[in-house]
Each structure stands twice: as structure tokens, then as C-alpha cells.
Design an enzyme around this catalytic site. Structure first.
Site, PDB file in Angstrom:
ATOM      1  N   ALA A  65      10.705  26.084 -12.074  1.00 28.43           N
ATOM      2  CA  ALA A  65      10.513  26.294 -13.500  1.00 28.43           C
ATOM      3  C   ALA A  65      10.521  24.918 -14.164  1.00 28.43           C
ATOM      4  CB  ALA A  65      11.644  27.148 -14.040  1.00 28.43           C
ATOM      5  N   GLY A 110      12.281  28.293  -9.224  1.00 28.91           N
ATOM      6  CA  GLY A 110      11.303  29.340  -9.525  1.00 28.91           C
ATOM      7  C   GLY A 110      10.129  29.360  -8.547  1.00 28.91           C
ATOM      8  N   GLU A 113      11.281  31.357  -5.745  1.00 30.84           N
ATOM      9  CA  GLU A 113      11.336  32.772  -6.170  1.00 30.84           C
ATOM     10  C   GLU A 113       9.961  33.428  -6.182  1.00 30.84           C
ATOM     11  OE1 GLU A 113      13.889  31.601  -9.508  1.00 30.84           O
ATOM     12  OE2 GLU A 113      15.198  33.243  -8.905  1.00 30.84           O
ATOM     13  N   GLU A 133      18.872  25.641  -8.301  1.00 33.81           N
ATOM     14  CA  GLU A 133      19.284  25.764  -9.709  1.00 33.81           C
ATOM     15  C   GLU A 133      20.712  25.306  -9.977  1.00 33.81           C
ATOM     16  OE1 GLU A 133      17.705  28.086  -7.942  1.00 33.81           O
ATOM     17  OE2 GLU A 133      16.071  28.948  -9.112  1.00 33.81           O
TER      18      GLU A 133
HETATM   19  N1  COA Z   1      10.011  20.767 -14.031  1.00 37.42           N
HETATM   20  C1  COA Z   1       9.347  19.860 -14.781  1.00 37.42           C
HETATM   21  N2  COA Z   1       8.787  18.764 -14.274  1.00 37.42           N
HETATM   22  C2  COA Z   1       8.907  18.570 -12.949  1.00 37.42           C
HETATM   23  C3  COA Z   1       9.580  19.460 -12.098  1.00 37.42           C
HETATM   24  C4  COA Z   1      10.140  20.611 -12.698  1.00 37.42           C
HETATM   25  N3  COA Z   1      10.760  21.552 -11.968  1.00 37.42           N
HETATM   26  N4  COA Z   1       9.528  18.993 -10.831  1.00 37.42           N
HETATM   27  C5  COA Z   1       8.839  17.832 -10.889  1.00 37.42           C
HETATM   28  N5  COA Z   1       8.459  17.580 -12.170  1.00 37.42           N
HETATM   29  C6  COA Z   1       7.688  16.437 -12.662  1.00 37.42           C
HETATM   30  C7  COA Z   1       8.558  15.178 -12.756  1.00 37.42           C
HETATM   31  O1  COA Z   1       9.303  15.160 -13.954  1.00 37.42           O
HETATM   32  C8  COA Z   1       7.498  14.106 -12.694  1.00 37.42           C
HETATM   33  O2  COA Z   1       6.888  13.998 -13.953  1.00 37.42           O
HETATM   34  P1  COA Z   1       6.509  12.512 -14.553  1.00 37.42           P
HETATM   35  O3  COA Z   1       5.525  11.953 -13.570  1.00 37.42           O
HETATM   36  O4  COA Z   1       5.909  12.840 -15.881  1.00 37.42           O
HETATM   37  O5  COA Z   1       7.792  11.750 -14.604  1.00 37.42           O
HETATM   38  C9  COA Z   1       6.447  14.701 -11.743  1.00 37.42           C
HETATM   39  O6  COA Z   1       6.679  16.103 -11.732  1.00 37.42           O
HETATM   40  C10 COA Z   1       6.612  14.195 -10.327  1.00 37.42           C
HETATM   41  O7  COA Z   1       7.960  14.433  -9.916  1.00 37.42           O
HETATM   42  P2  COA Z   1       8.895  13.289  -9.285  1.00 37.42           P
HETATM   43  O8  COA Z   1      10.313  13.753  -9.392  1.00 37.42           O
HETATM   44  O9  COA Z   1       8.565  11.964  -9.868  1.00 37.42           O
HETATM   45  O10 COA Z   1       8.389  13.342  -7.777  1.00 37.42           O
HETATM   46  P3  COA Z   1       9.198  13.034  -6.461  1.00 37.42           P
HETATM   47  O11 COA Z   1       8.188  13.081  -5.369  1.00 37.42           O
HETATM   48  O12 COA Z   1      10.060  11.824  -6.601  1.00 37.42           O
HETATM   49  O13 COA Z   1      10.218  14.288  -6.289  1.00 37.42           O
HETATM   50  C11 COA Z   1      10.840  16.618  -6.275  1.00 37.42           C
HETATM   51  C12 COA Z   1       9.710  15.578  -6.142  1.00 37.42           C
HETATM   52  C13 COA Z   1      10.224  17.999  -6.218  1.00 37.42           C
HETATM   53  C14 COA Z   1      11.838  16.424  -5.107  1.00 37.42           C
HETATM   54  C15 COA Z   1      11.581  16.398  -7.610  1.00 37.42           C
HETATM   55  O14 COA Z   1      10.599  16.337  -8.649  1.00 37.42           O
HETATM   56  C16 COA Z   1      12.530  17.503  -7.959  1.00 37.42           C
HETATM   57  O15 COA Z   1      13.630  17.553  -7.425  1.00 37.42           O
HETATM   58  N6  COA Z   1      12.131  18.396  -8.904  1.00 37.42           N
HETATM   59  C17 COA Z   1      12.987  19.411  -9.423  1.00 37.42           C
HETATM   60  C18 COA Z   1      13.126  20.549  -8.471  1.00 37.42           C
HETATM   61  C19 COA Z   1      14.017  21.606  -9.039  1.00 37.42           C
HETATM   62  O16 COA Z   1      15.214  21.456  -9.201  1.00 37.42           O
HETATM   63  N7  COA Z   1      13.417  22.742  -9.320  1.00 37.42           N
HETATM   64  C20 COA Z   1      14.112  23.898  -9.749  1.00 37.42           C
HETATM   65  C21 COA Z   1      13.837  24.184 -11.156  1.00 37.42           C
HETATM   66  S1  COA Z   1      14.415  25.834 -11.537  1.00 37.42           S
END
Ligand code: COA
Length: 257
Positions: A65, A110, A113, A133
Site C-alpha cells: 500500500a 498490500g 495480500e 506492516e
Molecule cells: N509506498 C509508497 N512508495 C513506495 C513504496 C510503498 N509501499 N515502496 C516503494 N516506494 C517508492 C519509494 O518511496 C521510492 O520512491 P522515490 O524514488 O520517489 O523516492 C521508489 O518507490 C523506489 O523505492 P526505494 O525504496 O528507493 O527502492 P529500493 O530498491 O531501495 O527498496 C523496497 C525497495 C521495496 C525494499 C523498499 O522500497 C521498501 O521497503 N518499501 C516498502 C515496503 C513496505 O513496507 N510495504 C508495505 C506497505 S503496507
């Protein structure tokens, strides 16, 4: 219909829904969830015999999400947000024909999910999946508290949700989350072959088989999902939710209470 961040493509009777927001690793915001709901309805109305769900680009299925959107939600807004995600996951689960998640990269929160609301999951070997989460100060709010234990068993589901574990594709397959892991290059072909095999089977019997399998957890899942929705919404506005999500958006480690 056409949408900004969702595509619906057809190969004969097989529909493929692609979440297409690669700049945000296909994270789901309101417009994308609404578009997914409409695309799922369109695929059902057009009598798809199988529906594939995947993410655009090489990195992510759905990275979860949208955290930037969730950051400042009130409890009431959290309730609406939970309902919207539930509606899409429920629509996948209730889709008349089998659904297949082609997990081509990160599938967190999400995203996990949506994958587990599908009937089957095929993963690329570089995929990583988890319900993360807890590290944002919330709980899974789009079905994982009910669907994940069904799939991986209670102990593994509790570990995944309590610890926010991120599983690589092999470990996830061993846990029962993925039915098949293939090389990244082979994912599209493997999913397409599976979907075609399903689409060739008798459609009425296929629908009955899915409906019968879905009955298994129907009653208890409905009350469990309602409970999940209330618990999820109640966490918006808590200090740990504000801190967990601000920390992600600001790119730092959270400091929980
Ligand atoms: N919501 C909003 N934006 C997200 C996102 C999310 N769940 N996951 C990634 N993004 C965005 C980042 O903010 C970034 O945006 P930017 O380029 O404008 O800064 C872009 O996607 C790339 O992500 P980044 O974190 O820079 O890539 P990475 O390769 O270093 O890491 C992940 C990738 C997936 C490991 C990391 O983004 C992450 O942990 N995301 C969150 C996952 C999460 O907790 N999801 C559950 C949500 S309920």
C-alpha cells in the site's frame, strides 16, 4: 476502459491485469485500487477463463500500500482505506474463474495480500514477499490475518506478521506461499502456460470447483475480515503508525515507543 496505472490485456480467453506504477514500485494508491476493481469487473464481464495479476517493470509485483498516502490518515480514513483494499482482494477471491499472481519482484504488505487473494501464485526466483506492516506501526489490513494462516499454517503466519519477515522466493515456496518458482526470464511463459491450461478446461466445472473450494473458510473468514478491518483502522493516528510511516518516507530507521 483504460486507466493510468492499471492495464488489462487479453490473450484469447486469458486476461492479464498489470499494476503499472513502476516509479513507486507499483505501490497501491486510491486511484490504482479503484482501477484494479474496475479492471477485475471488466475481466469478469468479458468472461475471462483465467485472470493473471502482475506488476510492471523488473523490480516489483506490488511493493505494498502507498505509505506516503497512508502516513497522515485518520482512523475514519483508515477504515475507508481498509475497505477499499478489502473490496479489491475480495473481488480477486470471488472472481468467477481462477486467478494467478505472477510475482515478479517485491510483494510486501498490500502486495502480498493481493497475491494471496489469488488462487495460485507463480514467482520469479528474484521475488521477495512478506507482510511487513508491523515495521510501519500497523497490521495487515487487506486480508492477510485471515488468508495467510490458511496458506502457510498458523506458526509461519504469526512469525511473518509479528516479525515482518521478508522471504525470498525459495523460502516462500517452502512455506507454501508459492506453488512454483521459475527463473525471472521464464516467469511470463510459465504463467501463460498455466493460464492456458486452466482456460482449456470446462468453464462451468472450473467455476464450480473454485466456488466449492472458497466455501471452506467462508463463515469464519467473513467475521475475521471484519475484525481485521476495525483493528487496522484503529491504528491510524497512533504514535507508532505516525513514526513508522514518517521514517519510511524520510528514509530513516523508525524509533517506536
Ligand atoms: N509506498 C509508497 N512508495 C513506495 C513504496 C510503498 N509501499 N515502496 C516503494 N516506494 C517508492 C519509494 O518511496 C521510492 O520512491 P522515490 O524514488 O520517489 O523516492 C521508489 O518507490 C523506489 O523505492 P526505494 O525504496 O528507493 O527502492 P529500493 O530498491 O531501495 O527498496 C523496497 C525497495 C521495496 C525494499 C523498499 O522500497 C521498501 O521497503 N518499501 C516498502 C515496503 C513496505 O513496507 N510495504 C508495505 C506497505 S503496507
Amino acid at each position: 476502459m483504460s486507466w493510468k496505472t492499471v492495464r488489462l490485456d487479453w490473450d484469447e480467453d486469458v486476461a492479464t491485469l498489470t499494476v503499472d506504477r513502476p516509479d513507486a514500485l507499483n505501490a497501491l494508491n486510491v486511484a490504482t485500487l479503484e482501477a484494479m476493481g474496475e479492471a477485475i469487473t471488466e475481466a469478469a464481464d468479458e468472461d475471462a477463463r483465467a485472470l493473471v495479476v502482475t506488476g510492471a517493470g523488473d523490480d516489483a509485483f506490488i511493493a505494498g500500500a502507498d505509505i506516503a498516502y497512508m502516513q497522515d490518515l485518520s482512523t475514519t480514513e483508515g477504515q475507508e482505506w481498509g475497505e477499499l483494499g478489502h473490496d479489491v482482494a475480495d473481488a480477486l477471491e470471488a472472481f468467477p474463474a481462477p486467478t494467478i499472481a505472477a510475482v515478479n519482484g517485491y510483494a510486501f504488505g498490500g502486495g502480498c495480500e493481493m497475491a494471496i487473494a489469488c488462487d495460485l501464485r507463480v514467482a520469479a526466483e528474484s521475488a521477495v514477499i512478506g507482510n511487513t506492516e508491523i515495521d510501519l506501526g500497523i497490521i495487515p489490513g487487506w486480508g492477510a490475518t485471515q488468508r495467510l494462516p490458511e496458506l502457510v499454517g498458523d506458526e509461519t503466519a504469526r512469525r511473518m506478521i509479528f516479525l515482518g519477515e521478508r522471504l525470498d522466493a525459495e523460502s516462500a515456496a517452502q512455506a507454501g506461499l508459492f506453488g512454483e518458482v521459475v527463473s525471472d526470464e521464464d516467469l511470463e511463459d510459465a504463467v501463460s502456460e498455466l493460464a492456458s491450461r486452466i482456460a482449456e478446461k470446462p468453464a462451468v466445472a472450473m467455476r464450480a470447483a473454485k466456488q466449492a473450494l472458497n466455501q471452506r473458510s467462508e463463515g469464519s473468514q467473513t467475521s475475521g475480515l471484519a475484525y481485521e478491518q476495525r483493528a487496522f483502522a484503529s491504528l491510524f493516528g497512533t504514535p507508532d503508525q505516525r513514526e513508522g510511516m514518517s521514517a519510511f518516507v524520510e528514509g530513516r530507521e523508525p524509533e517506536f515507543e
